[in-house]
Design an enzyme around this catalytic site. Structure first.
Site, mmCIF file in Angstrom:
data_model
loop_
_atom_site.group_PDB
_atom_site.id
_atom_site.type_symbol
_atom_site.label_atom_id
_atom_site.label_comp_id
_atom_site.label_asym_id
_atom_site.label_seq_id
_atom_site.Cartn_x
_atom_site.Cartn_y
_atom_site.Cartn_z
ATOM 1 N N TRP A 319 0.835 -1.205 0.000
ATOM 2 C CA TRP A 319 0.000 0.000 0.000
ATOM 3 C C TRP A 319 0.870 1.256 0.000
ATOM 4 C CZ3 TRP A 319 -0.362 4.114 3.430
ATOM 5 C CH2 TRP A 319 -1.447 4.968 3.250
ATOM 6 N N HIS A 320 2.005 1.199 0.694
ATOM 7 C CA HIS A 320 2.852 2.382 0.786
ATOM 8 C C HIS A 320 3.551 2.709 -0.519
ATOM 9 C CE1 HIS A 320 2.368 1.986 5.175
ATOM 10 N NE2 HIS A 320 2.708 3.249 5.211
ATOM 11 N N GLY A 321 3.763 1.735 -1.360
ATOM 12 C CA GLY A 321 4.412 2.035 -2.626
ATOM 13 C C GLY A 321 4.658 0.803 -3.462
ATOM 14 N N PHE A 476 2.521 8.658 -1.033
ATOM 15 C CA PHE A 476 1.820 7.392 -0.975
ATOM 16 C C PHE A 476 0.369 7.538 -1.406
ATOM 17 C CE2 PHE A 476 4.931 7.111 2.678
ATOM 18 C CZ PHE A 476 5.921 6.564 1.887
#
Length: 476
Positions: A319-321, A476
């Site tokens: 989800w963060h990257g 993000f």
């Protein structure tokens, strides 16, 4: 537009605040939604239509879902649409690159795809939309049939681009009716100022050293520089993101909204499980409620519990990257939590020495995983780890410890460590009788304003000089 900018503080916020309170109560949601759309358009005009289309789709889907016969299929379609939009912009290029890595050695022609720019805030407003649909499916909330109100829920500018992730069911009543009295405005302004000071006076100053250390080529990075820059980054990301959350919560309070807390002194945690109860709480509880528990949580046996845990943290990293760094960062936390469950048995029981050892272990573990989070690539992270543990001999250090460290930095680090450890909470608890006495005399607001006034003045001076940088979580 960022909160710590002249445009926001000197133009957008005062005009929005004035327009909101001169608008009749029944039209205030429209005013705030319009301002929020303008806020987004200021920084991301090319993707404004995408966000509005997403809002329209989810608004209509929720109404259909509420009265549908095959509700499971419809909610699956809704979640799928949101994930497809997020995946197309955030993950498609990553998946194609990795697929090409498999196809090329086999003699196939590579898939050519032009990388799409990442819309600001898409990770956050997509998760808002998914939780909205799922809560309606679970009958935990009823769909909002006023398009303006739902638009405001998604676009509300304090949380639009970097959270916290606010559940619709938590503010459903506030969207319909809320009051923003003088106490709310005062408390919100004070909370905003504290967050601004965290960002501008602490995080931005630490970022200078962290960026310098992480930008040094691997073969030229000295061990002392690596540790100093990692310590600075560890504190920078906390004060940057918790500062943003404070500002978001404060701004929302000024308009009558009560947002949930997002941080609870995570660096005072005594286990990794405790850390994730305190760090980015709106995200960790989102994954708990919409992924971990639906997978079975801890109700299906030990091995299934660990598998669910790994799924959640791999997804958290992803989800963060869309890079392997973030996936490995999530995997590292999954591994640490697995070790705690299987070997260490997390908790805070035991004597002072044992609690101290646990705390030291958490800090070291979190710091080492931040390398994956901050490094530009896996290779970069590997070189940084080698430097941290003295396993690489720098060939002509590009940056030295002496060039980065100063008395000012030492004092700043000391202040940051004390504050991150919970000193402010301790002072508030210790001064509770005094605060109560001041409140009884209606002097608490004035004293609080005098307390944060120096921070506001210094923050304003720093912003006026152009000494600010974007929030970390904007990427993000």
């Amino acid at each position: 537009m960022v909160f710590s900018s002249i445009a926001f503080l000197g133009f957008f916020l005062p005009l929005t605040f004035l327009a909101y309170f001169v608008t009749p109560a029944r039209w205030r949601n429209s005013t705030l939604a319009t301002a929020s759309i303008l806020f987004y358009a200021w920084g991301e005009p090319r993707f404004l239509l995408l966000m509005l289309v997403s809002i329209g789709i989810n608004f209509r889907l929720a109404i259909w879902l509420d009265r549908a016969v095959n509700r499971k299929r419809l909610v699956a379609i809704g979640v799928g649409i949101n994930l497809f939009i997020l995946g197309a912009f955030k993950y498609a290029a990553f998946l194609v690159d990795n697929l090409n890595g498999v196809l090329l050695p086999l003699g196939f022609d590579p898939i050519v795809m032009r990388p799409l720019p990442l819309p600001i805030g898409i990770s956050f407003y997509t998760f808002h939309a998914i939780s909205y649909l799922v809560d309606i499916y679970r009958r935990n909330a009823s769909p909002n049939r006023r398009f303006v109100d739902y638009t405001l829920y998604i676009t509300l500018f304090p949380q639009l681009v970097a959270g916290p992730i606010v559940r619709y069911k938590d503010i459903q009543a506030q969207l319909a009716k809320r009051l923003a009295g003088l106490d709310d405005v005062t408390a919100g302004a004070l909370r905003f100022t504290m967050g601004l000071a965290k960002k501008v006076l602490i995080a931005n100053q630490l970022a200078v050293v962290a960026d310098a250390g992480f930008s040094v080529p691997g073969g030229q990075l000295a061990t002392s520089v690596a540790w100093l820059s990692l310590i600075c980054y560890t504190l920078q990301i906390y004060f940057d993101f918790s500062g943003y959350s404070d500002m978001a919560i404060g701004l929302a309070r000024m308009f009558g909204f009560r947002f949930p807390e997002n941080f609870n002194y995570p660096y005072s945690a005594s286990s990794m499980q405790d850390f994730w109860r305190r760090w980015h709480m709106s995200l960790s509880t989102w994954f708990r409620d919409y992924v971990y528990i639906p997978l079975g949580g801890n109700q299906l046996g030990g091995l299934r519990t660990l598998a669910n845990l790994w799924i959640v943290f791999l997804l958290t990293g992803f989800w963060h990257g869309a890079t392997w760094n973030f996936i490995l960062w999530g995997a590292a936390h999954g591994l640490l939590l697995t070790i705690e469950r299987v070997v260490l048995r997390s908790g805070v029981e035991g004597d002072t020495l044992r609690r101290g050892v646990r705390h030291a272990y958490v800090i070291c573990a979190v710091m080492l995983t931040w390398v994956l989070f901050r490094a530009d690539s896996i290779e970069h992270a590997g070189q940084f780890y080698l430097a941290l543990f003295g396993l690489a001999q720098p060939d002509g250090a590009a940056v030295t410890f002496a060039s980065l460290y100063s008395t000012h930095l030492g004092l700043l680090l000391l202040l940051a460590i004390v504050l991150a450890g919970g000193a402010f909470r301790y002072l508030v608890n210790a001064g509770a009788p005094l605060i109560a006495a001041l409140r009884a005399r209606s002097l608490d607001g004035l004293c609080a304003a005098l307390f944060v006034a120096p921070a506001l003045i210094l923050s304003g001076m720093s912003i006026a000089l152009g000494q600010y940088n974007p929030f970390i979580y904007f990427r993000f």
